[in-house]
Scaffold this motif. Structure first.
Motif, PDB file in Angstrom:
ATOM      1  N   GLY A   1     -57.909  -4.612  16.105  1.00 29.73           N
ATOM      2  CA  GLY A   1     -58.040  -3.308  16.740  1.00 29.73           C
ATOM      3  C   GLY A   1     -59.442  -2.729  16.640  1.00 29.73           C
ATOM      4  O   GLY A   1     -60.315  -3.242  15.932  1.00 29.73           O
ATOM      5  N   LEU A   2     -59.658  -1.655  17.372  1.00 24.40           N
ATOM      6  CA  LEU A   2     -60.931  -0.923  17.369  1.00 24.40           C
ATOM      7  C   LEU A   2     -60.657   0.506  16.914  1.00 24.40           C
ATOM      8  O   LEU A   2     -59.582   1.057  17.177  1.00 24.40           O
ATOM      9  N   PRO A   3     -61.613   1.129  16.215  1.00 30.43           N
ATOM     10  CA  PRO A   3     -61.427   2.524  15.780  1.00 30.43           C
ATOM     11  C   PRO A   3     -61.174   3.436  16.981  1.00 30.43           C
ATOM     12  O   PRO A   3     -61.925   3.409  17.961  1.00 30.43           O
ATOM     13  N   GLU A   4     -60.136   4.230  16.916  1.00 32.63           N
ATOM     14  CA  GLU A   4     -59.749   5.076  18.045  1.00 32.63           C
ATOM     15  C   GLU A   4     -60.868   6.017  18.459  1.00 32.63           C
ATOM     16  O   GLU A   4     -61.105   6.248  19.656  1.00 32.63           O
ATOM     17  N   ASP A   5     -61.585   6.564  17.466  1.00 33.44           N
ATOM     18  CA  ASP A   5     -62.651   7.515  17.781  1.00 33.44           C
ATOM     19  C   ASP A   5     -63.829   6.864  18.493  1.00 33.44           C
ATOM     20  O   ASP A   5     -64.605   7.550  19.165  1.00 33.44           O
ATOM     21  N   ASP A   6     -63.960   5.532  18.339  1.00 38.08           N
ATOM     22  CA  ASP A   6     -65.107   4.828  18.934  1.00 38.08           C
ATOM     23  C   ASP A   6     -64.825   4.320  20.351  1.00 38.08           C
ATOM     24  O   ASP A   6     -65.728   3.822  21.025  1.00 38.08           O
TER      25      ASP A   6
END
Length: 465
Positions: free
Chosen positions: A55-60
């Protein structure tokens, strides 16, 4: 295909996974390569080895999405307009970059220029295109096929096409006159003179064909065992392309066995391989190979355990061997293919692969494999059974025949000894290291087998039995 299922697929011609946003040059190369070929998808937030969703950081996510859009606009030429979307799977966030097949190839990296920055997709890798491939991409943009281009080295009157004329009359009962040659685009008029196209040169028995297309031939070989160390027989087929497929097919028939099988109350003869399917694949190799690729010929190789046909040029983007029972037709050589259709050598309407699929149903003991090997496409008809004399259980046993697949035996050996080397596996299976590596590569591609650590100190992991 569901997203979760797709993420389990191996990387390939149309699919790539990245744990995060890679360097600008890496992702730009992939996007250019996809646009130059069949298109493709890149998933960010998925590690490839071992395959896992991180996954990827949601904020990014908004920032990463903007970065991708900017780098594609800044680094790729001509303009590529992919579809970028944010997905969620297993409560984790991914970014999908959907690149579509481009209509203005060649696509390349702006800062490198066309000659040094054009990339194509070969398997799961991006490969720098050479001048021949760039020229082929430019033809694609202009909707021109290589075989339709005019050759001005000789006029049609100077070109020796007598054998082709005889073959054409024999197969069609028509005389191959100037009118038919024009209609089939085998000749064209330039500056008041009539010249042959590349297609007619390939059908000619003329020194011009040998000088222009020295590799427009079929190399056939029967090897002893399962490796390439020793020949039993070999033949170079250098006749014009209208005769090559049948000569290669006859070579195969000379070197495979024909036995008898009982069907009901009748005894019928039966080849050990599906010969109609082999004949179709050889014909496809001749008709659809990339004749503009220099230094490459068609290869037909026969081993103790398989028949293998290798043709120069990647599979056309619209042809899918996984959907063989559907009608598929994509003629790379738009002049040659209709001529072969008139000669009765191929079915222009896409029945060829369907024929292969139908005959394979009668040969459950033969496995059909296909893959891209460099800039070539390879099809294999592989025997699933293997006669072993020893080593299946780690003990030497004489005259034991085990009707099991190579894949199963190899996995059993690894299960018993995860640190076994490829050389030891090859010896146990009575295969060459080349053959063993091919089996391992297929198992890795299916996600069944992986390796952890180095070749010397690592060990095998069986992911699925």
């Amino acid at each position: 295909m569901l997203l979760h299922e797709l993420i389990q697929q191996p990387e390939g011609r149309r699919l790539e996974f990245k744990g995060g946003l890679p360097t600008n040059s890496d992702i730009a190369k992939t996007i250019v390569a996809f646009a130059n070929d069949a298109g493709g998808e890149i998933y960010l937030g998925v590690e490839d080895a071992p395959r896992q969703i991180i996954g990827l950081p949601e904020d990014d996510l908004p920032h990463i999405e903007e970065q991708i859009s900017n780098l594609i606009y800044d680094r790729c030429q001509p303009t590529i307009l992919p579809e970028i979307s944010i997905l969620s799977v297993e409560n984790k966030h991914l970014i999908r970059i959907q690149v579509y097949k481009g209509s203005m190839p060649p696509y390349y990296l702006k800062n490198e220029g066309k000659l040094k920055g054009t990339y194509i997709r070969v398997g799961s890798n991006n490969r720098l295109a050479d001048e021949n491939i760039i020229t082929e991409l430019e033809r694609k943009r202009m909707n021109i096929s290589f075989d339709s281009e005019v050759v001005m080295d000789k006029t049609v009157e100077e070109l020796n096409i007598e054998e082709f004329k005889q073959l054409y009359k024999e197969k069609t009962e028509e005389i191959l006159d100037t009118q038919i040659l024009h209609k089939l685009e085998l000749i064209k008029t330039e500056q008041g003179k009539v010249y042959p196209t590349n297609a007619l040169v390939l059908f000619a028995n003329d020194p011009l064909r040998y000088s222009m297309f020295p590799n427009a031939k079929v190399e056939c070989a029967r090897f002893k065992g399962t490796g390439t160390e020793e020949f039993i027989d070999q033949k170079s087929i250098t006749v014009h392309i209208g005769q090559q497929a049948e000569e290669a097919y006859n070579f195969v028939l000379r070197h495979i066995n024909k036995g008898a099988a009982v069907e009901g109350i009748y005894t019928v003869s039966r080849w050990e391989y599906p010969v109609k399917a082999i004949r179709e694949i050889i014909r496809n190799a001749v008709v659809h190979r990339t004749y503009s690729l220099t230094g490459k010929d068609i290869k037909v190789a026969i081993y103790d355990d398989m028949v293998e046909i290798t043709s120069p040029g990647l599979l056309p983007p619209s042809i899918d061997y996984a959907a063989m029972e559907e009608r598929q037709s994509d003629a790379r050589n738009r002049v040659i293919a209709p001529v072969f259709k008139r000669l009765g050598i191929i079915d222009q309407w896409g029945n060829g692969l369907k024929l292969v699929a139908e005959e394979m149903k009668s040969y459950p003991e033969i496995e059909l494999r296909w893959k891209e090997v460099g800039l070539s496409f390879q099809v294999q008809f592989v025997k699933k059974t293997l006669s072993l004399n020893a080593h299946v259980n780690g003990d030497v046993t004489n005259n034991v025949t085990n009707d099991v697949t190579n894949d199963t035996i190899l996995l059993d050996l690894i299960h018993k000894n995860p640190e076994i080397t490829t050389k030891e596996l090859a010896e146990a299976l009575k295969l060459s290291e080349r053959q063993c590596k091919r089996i391992i590569a297929d198992l890795k591609k299916q996600g069944i087998l992986s390796r952890e650590g180095t070749n010397r100190t690592g060990h095998w992991i069986i992911n699925e039995r």
